[in-house]
Design a protein around this motif. Structure first.
Motif, PDB file in Angstrom:
ATOM      1  N   VAL A 342       0.771  -1.186  -0.020  1.00  0.00           N
ATOM      2  CA  VAL A 342       0.004  -0.008  -0.019  1.00  0.00           C
ATOM      3  C   VAL A 342       0.918   1.194  -0.068  1.00  0.00           C
ATOM      4  N   GLY A 343       1.959   1.062   0.931  1.00  0.00           N
ATOM      5  CA  GLY A 343       2.978   2.391   0.777  1.00  0.00           C
ATOM      6  C   GLY A 343       3.462   2.547  -0.763  1.00  0.00           C
ATOM      7  N   ASP A 344       4.027   1.590  -1.402  1.00  0.00           N
ATOM      8  CA  ASP A 344       4.613   1.746  -2.557  1.00  0.00           C
ATOM      9  C   ASP A 344       3.292   2.304  -3.469  1.00  0.00           C
ATOM     10  N   ARG A 345       2.327   1.812  -3.490  1.00  0.00           N
ATOM     11  CA  ARG A 345       1.218   2.147  -4.287  1.00  0.00           C
ATOM     12  C   ARG A 345       0.795   3.813  -3.905  1.00  0.00           C
ATOM     13  N   MET A 346       0.769   4.032  -2.820  1.00  0.00           N
ATOM     14  CA  MET A 346       0.331   5.565  -2.393  1.00  0.00           C
ATOM     15  C   MET A 346       1.664   6.361  -2.889  1.00  0.00           C
ATOM     16  N   GLN A 347       2.987   5.897  -2.906  1.00  0.00           N
ATOM     17  CA  GLN A 347       3.813   6.823  -3.463  1.00  0.00           C
ATOM     18  C   GLN A 347       3.856   6.957  -4.825  1.00  0.00           C
ATOM     19  N   ALA A 348       3.405   5.767  -5.471  1.00  0.00           N
ATOM     20  CA  ALA A 348       3.014   6.040  -7.049  1.00  0.00           C
ATOM     21  C   ALA A 348       2.084   6.999  -7.045  1.00  0.00           C
ATOM     22  N   LEU A 349       1.065   6.966  -6.553  1.00  0.00           N
ATOM     23  CA  LEU A 349      -0.237   7.808  -6.580  1.00  0.00           C
ATOM     24  C   LEU A 349       0.209   9.330  -6.193  1.00  0.00           C
ATOM     25  N   GLY A 350       0.992   9.432  -5.364  1.00  0.00           N
ATOM     26  CA  GLY A 350       1.348  10.918  -5.023  1.00  0.00           C
ATOM     27  C   GLY A 350       2.606  11.587  -6.371  1.00  0.00           C
ATOM     28  N   ALA A 351       3.093  10.570  -7.058  1.00  0.00           N
ATOM     29  CA  ALA A 351       4.059  11.069  -8.240  1.00  0.00           C
ATOM     30  C   ALA A 351       3.014  11.356  -9.264  1.00  0.00           C
ATOM     31  N   ASP A 352       1.676  10.840  -9.488  1.00  0.00           N
ATOM     32  CA  ASP A 352       0.892  11.099 -10.470  1.00  0.00           C
ATOM     33  C   ASP A 352       0.588  12.689 -10.821  1.00  0.00           C
ATOM     34  N   LEU A 500      -9.107   7.993  -0.778  1.00  0.00           N
ATOM     35  CA  LEU A 500      -7.835   7.338  -0.422  1.00  0.00           C
ATOM     36  C   LEU A 500      -6.932   8.429   0.614  1.00  0.00           C
ATOM     37  N   GLY A 501      -7.199   9.668   0.126  1.00  0.00           N
ATOM     38  CA  GLY A 501      -6.349  10.721   0.722  1.00  0.00           C
ATOM     39  C   GLY A 501      -7.023  10.690   2.264  1.00  0.00           C
ATOM     40  N   TYR A 502      -8.182  10.595   2.410  1.00  0.00           N
ATOM     41  CA  TYR A 502      -8.862  10.356   3.951  1.00  0.00           C
ATOM     42  C   TYR A 502      -8.317   9.108   4.438  1.00  0.00           C
ATOM     43  N   LEU A 503      -8.289   8.242   4.094  1.00  0.00           N
ATOM     44  CA  LEU A 503      -7.851   6.817   4.711  1.00  0.00           C
ATOM     45  C   LEU A 503      -6.288   7.064   5.028  1.00  0.00           C
ATOM     46  N   GLN A 504      -5.548   7.624   4.114  1.00  0.00           N
ATOM     47  CA  GLN A 504      -4.263   7.747   4.271  1.00  0.00           C
ATOM     48  C   GLN A 504      -4.037   8.632   5.291  1.00  0.00           C
ATOM     49  N   SER A 505      -4.714   9.652   5.626  1.00  0.00           N
ATOM     50  CA  SER A 505      -4.751  10.648   6.790  1.00  0.00           C
ATOM     51  C   SER A 505      -5.029   9.909   7.965  1.00  0.00           C
ATOM     52  N   LEU A 506      -5.945   8.787   8.190  1.00  0.00           N
ATOM     53  CA  LEU A 506      -5.953   8.179   9.404  1.00  0.00           C
ATOM     54  C   LEU A 506      -4.907   7.263   9.501  1.00  0.00           C
ATOM     55  N   ALA A 507      -4.202   6.643   8.451  1.00  0.00           N
ATOM     56  CA  ALA A 507      -3.193   5.724   8.575  1.00  0.00           C
ATOM     57  C   ALA A 507      -1.863   6.431   8.790  1.00  0.00           C
ATOM     58  N   ARG A 531      11.528   6.832   7.488  1.00  0.00           N
ATOM     59  CA  ARG A 531      11.545   5.690   6.403  1.00  0.00           C
ATOM     60  C   ARG A 531      10.278   4.778   6.677  1.00  0.00           C
ATOM     61  N   PHE A 532       9.892   4.903   8.072  1.00  0.00           N
ATOM     62  CA  PHE A 532       8.667   4.170   8.263  1.00  0.00           C
ATOM     63  C   PHE A 532       7.343   4.753   7.833  1.00  0.00           C
ATOM     64  N   PHE A 533       7.491   6.094   7.798  1.00  0.00           N
ATOM     65  CA  PHE A 533       6.356   6.834   7.038  1.00  0.00           C
ATOM     66  C   PHE A 533       6.376   6.533   5.489  1.00  0.00           C
ATOM     67  N   VAL A 534       7.476   6.698   4.969  1.00  0.00           N
ATOM     68  CA  VAL A 534       7.446   6.597   3.567  1.00  0.00           C
ATOM     69  C   VAL A 534       7.112   5.371   2.900  1.00  0.00           C
ATOM     70  N   GLU A 535       7.571   4.304   3.681  1.00  0.00           N
ATOM     71  CA  GLU A 535       7.539   2.968   3.225  1.00  0.00           C
ATOM     72  C   GLU A 535       6.185   2.465   3.541  1.00  0.00           C
ATOM     73  N   GLU A 536       5.607   2.675   4.751  1.00  0.00           N
ATOM     74  CA  GLU A 536       4.538   1.969   5.222  1.00  0.00           C
ATOM     75  C   GLU A 536       3.334   2.710   4.790  1.00  0.00           C
ATOM     76  N   ASN A 537       3.355   4.028   4.648  1.00  0.00           N
ATOM     77  CA  ASN A 537       2.208   4.943   4.695  1.00  0.00           C
ATOM     78  C   ASN A 537       2.290   5.667   3.060  1.00  0.00           C
ATOM     79  N   GLY A 538       3.345   5.597   2.380  1.00  0.00           N
ATOM     80  CA  GLY A 538       3.563   6.239   1.120  1.00  0.00           C
ATOM     81  C   GLY A 538       3.476   7.813   1.423  1.00  0.00           C
TER      82      GLY A 538
END
Length: 616
Positions: A342-352, A500-507, A531-538
């Motif tokens: 999930v963290g990897d995919r949210m990183q990719a989403l953030g780069a969109d 997704l932004g809302y759920l990522q906020s809670l996460a 690193r924990f934030f970046v990898e686990e939560n994107g």
């Protein structure tokens, strides 16, 4: 008024409060201050009011922010908090006396609302007094800042006073202008009081991490440069004088003070910070400092209003993070992000690029327009969620550029009790890359409506002391619950990426529980926390670097957000189960917000009282 005459007057006033009686309310009797009897000559509401003004005597800036430095309390408008060790000891003495008197007040004289207020005072003051017993740090009394370092990148009057004077000290007449000058005359002694405390802490071996000091030194240098040009106070006063058609001569006095004794006092603080930097390490956690474990134990109690251990909080954060990622995964798959964590995919989403704002000032303007669009939408939904409505006076403002490097992505809060100072959503715009179109709506709901600004409007209707005292897990838990309400009201029905932004906020807040305890109780490095934030939560590295630094300077504070949200949600489930078909969504929300900002045990009691009323 000179700083010397202020010291004498201030200390006499504080000594008088500690030794004899409190401030008197017009037309009310004073009370014995020996802690042996309750102030029964005052009604419960009168006593609560007196407790509030007793506190504001030590924090007069709050009186201005609340709009209650008027009438018989107008003298508060020209004062600042005494930051010296003696001033802080006098503050603690007032709290100790008023806690004893509050506990002694006969409970049979209280109605349900008054009982809640008395319970709130007891909880807040007991927690604060435990903090004052610690040998270093800044103790919050009804706020969220558990700060072991009195001056650092996001703590200290070098940051707070310019922001306060510019945003909250209005100048409508000559008396207001004189009060502005009198406060400036006190500032050198305020800065020197802080200096005495941070020097004493260094003598105990309590030195902030070097990476925090690097930020603080840069900010302090920028602040001193601004003071030399009159940009902190003199320019602000001049503009306010012109707006009120008052003579500008006071601005000349302000310029003399700012470029002279104020800049000199700040330079003394800067010299101390550089001395600390020479002996600092980069160990991020408070546990690496003398009595650090004791400080963190208190900070967790203050920040969560529970007795949960660091291990308990760490474990809960991991469990909640896993549950939230399970909700995010199918949404990501539905929009085509199918591989990786999930963290990897949210990183990719953030780069969109579709979800990025433009760079520079065009993007800043776009962000402001986006925020106001969301404010207007959510404000129109509030009759669907509450029976009792408010109409907040609200501003959206950029965090001052001088503060942005050490500030979070955003913060917000209610306006003054009298409505003259608006609630504010402060947004960090040092780079537009801090924000995305899929997460800015959620951030807006958190800081404004139904979050901090909305909730503060209800607290401002309560007795004065209740408008002053706030509890981290309720304040931040409510703001997260406000995010949930926005989702439930349809904010993302046509925009799955926004959910997704809302759920990522809670996460993100669940991550905070893990990272804060990791830094301060489990020996994590700063790099491990980022690193924990970046990898686990994107999360975006640009954002979480400053976030982690904030946790290093406010141990425990970050743990209260998701914990408070989960407690409110648990209480809603409790009410639904207990009431069955009698449960009402709007009535529950009213019961929580009208009960005011409370610690978690009082929240449970308030919901119990609501259940009893609804089932009667």
């Amino acid at each position: 008024m000179t700083s010397h005459s202020y010291d004498i007057t201030r200390r006499q006033a504080l000594a008088g409060l500690g030794a004899t009686t409190a401030l008197t309310l017009s037309g009310c009797a004073t009370y014995a201050a020996d802690g042996t009897s309750a102030p029964v000559s005052l009604t419960p509401d009168e006593w609560l009011d007196q407790v509030g003004y007793n506190l504001l005597t030590h924090e007069p800036e709050r009186a201005t922010s609340l709009g209650v430095d008027t009438g018989s309390h107008a003298a508060l408008r020209s004062r600042l908090e005494d930051q010296s060790p003696e001033g802080q000891a006098a503050y603690a003495a007032t709290l100790r006396r008023d806690l004893e008197m509050t506990r002694a007040y006969p409970r049979e004289l209280l109605d349900a609302d008054q009982l809640t207020s008395f319970e709130v005072v007891e909880s807040a003051y007991a927690l604060a007094l435990d903090g004052f017993e610690l040998p270093y740090g800044d103790t919050p009394v009804g706020n969220w800042r558990t700060a072991p370092y009195v001056v650092i990148q996001n703590v200290g009057e070098y940051l707070a006073l310019p922001r306060f004077m510019q945003s909250s000290h209005n100048v409508a007449n000559a008396d207001d202008a004189d009060a502005y000058i009198e406060r400036m005359e006190q500032m050198p002694s305020v800065f020197d009081g802080e200096l005495e405390r941070i020097r004493a802490a260094r003598g105990m071996g309590v030195v902030p991490p070097g990476f925090l000091l690097d930020k603080a030194i840069g900010q302090m240098e920028q602040t001193i440069a601004s003071a030399g040009k009159g940009e902190l106070f003199a320019d602000d006063l001049r503009a306010k004088l012109n707006a009120s058609n008052l003579p500008e001569n006071r601005a000349d006095r302000a310029m003399s003070l700012e470029s002279g004794p104020i800049a000199e006092a700040l330079s003394r603080q800067l010299a101390e910070l550089k001395t600390e930097r020479a002996v600092a390490t980069d160990a991020p956690g408070i546990s690496a400092r003398p009595r650090g474990e004791e400080f963190y134990d208190w900070a967790l109690r203050s920040s969560t209003t529970t007795t949960l251990s660091a291990d308990d909080i760490h474990r809960q954060g991991l469990e909640e993070l896993e549950a939230l990622h399970a909700r995010m995964d199918p949404i990501l798959r539905g929009i085509g992000y199918t591989s990786g964590s999930v963290g990897d995919r949210m990183q990719a989403l953030g780069a969109d690029p579709r979800y990025q704002f433009a760079e520079g000032d065009p993007g800043r303007e776009e962000i402001m327009e986006f925020i106001w669009d969301r404010v207007n939408w959510i404000k129109a939904q509030m009759p669907r969620a509450f029976e009792t409505l408010v109409d907040p006076n609200l501003e959206v403002k950029r965090i001052p550029p001088a503060e942005e490097v050490g500030a979070p992505g955003a913060y917000g809060g209610a306006g003054s009790k009298d409505g003259t100072i608006p609630g504010r959503f402060w947004i960090n715009l040092r780079t537009t890359d801090l924000h995305r179109k899929y997460d800015l709506a959620d951030l807006t709901y958190h800081e404004t409506i139904p979050g901090h600004v909305w909730e503060g409007e209800y607290s401002n209707r309560l007795p004065l002391i209740r408008s002053i005292l706030a509890f981290n897990p309720f304040s931040e838990g409510w703001a997260l619950y406000g995010e949930q309400l926005a989702d439930e009201l349809g904010a993302y029905d046509d925009f799955a990426v926004g959910r997704l932004g809302y759920l990522q906020s809670l996460a993100f807040r669940a991550c905070r529980m893990v990272v804060d305890t990791g830094l301060h109780a489990k020996g994590w490095s700063r790099e491990q926390a980022v690193r924990f934030f970046v990898e686990e939560n994107g999360s975006k590295p640009e954002e979480v670097g400053s976030e982690v630094d904030r946790y290093c300077s406010w141990p425990g504070q970050a743990t209260g957000y998701k914990l408070g949200h989960s407690r409110i949600v648990d209480q809603r489930a409790r009410a639904e189960t207990a009431l069955g078909t009698a449960y009402d969504f709007k009535a529950f929300n009213d019961a929580v917000v009208l009960g005011g900002n409370v610690p978690m045990d009082v929240l449970e009691k308030n919901v119990g009282r609501y259940i009893d009323r609804a089932s009667a």
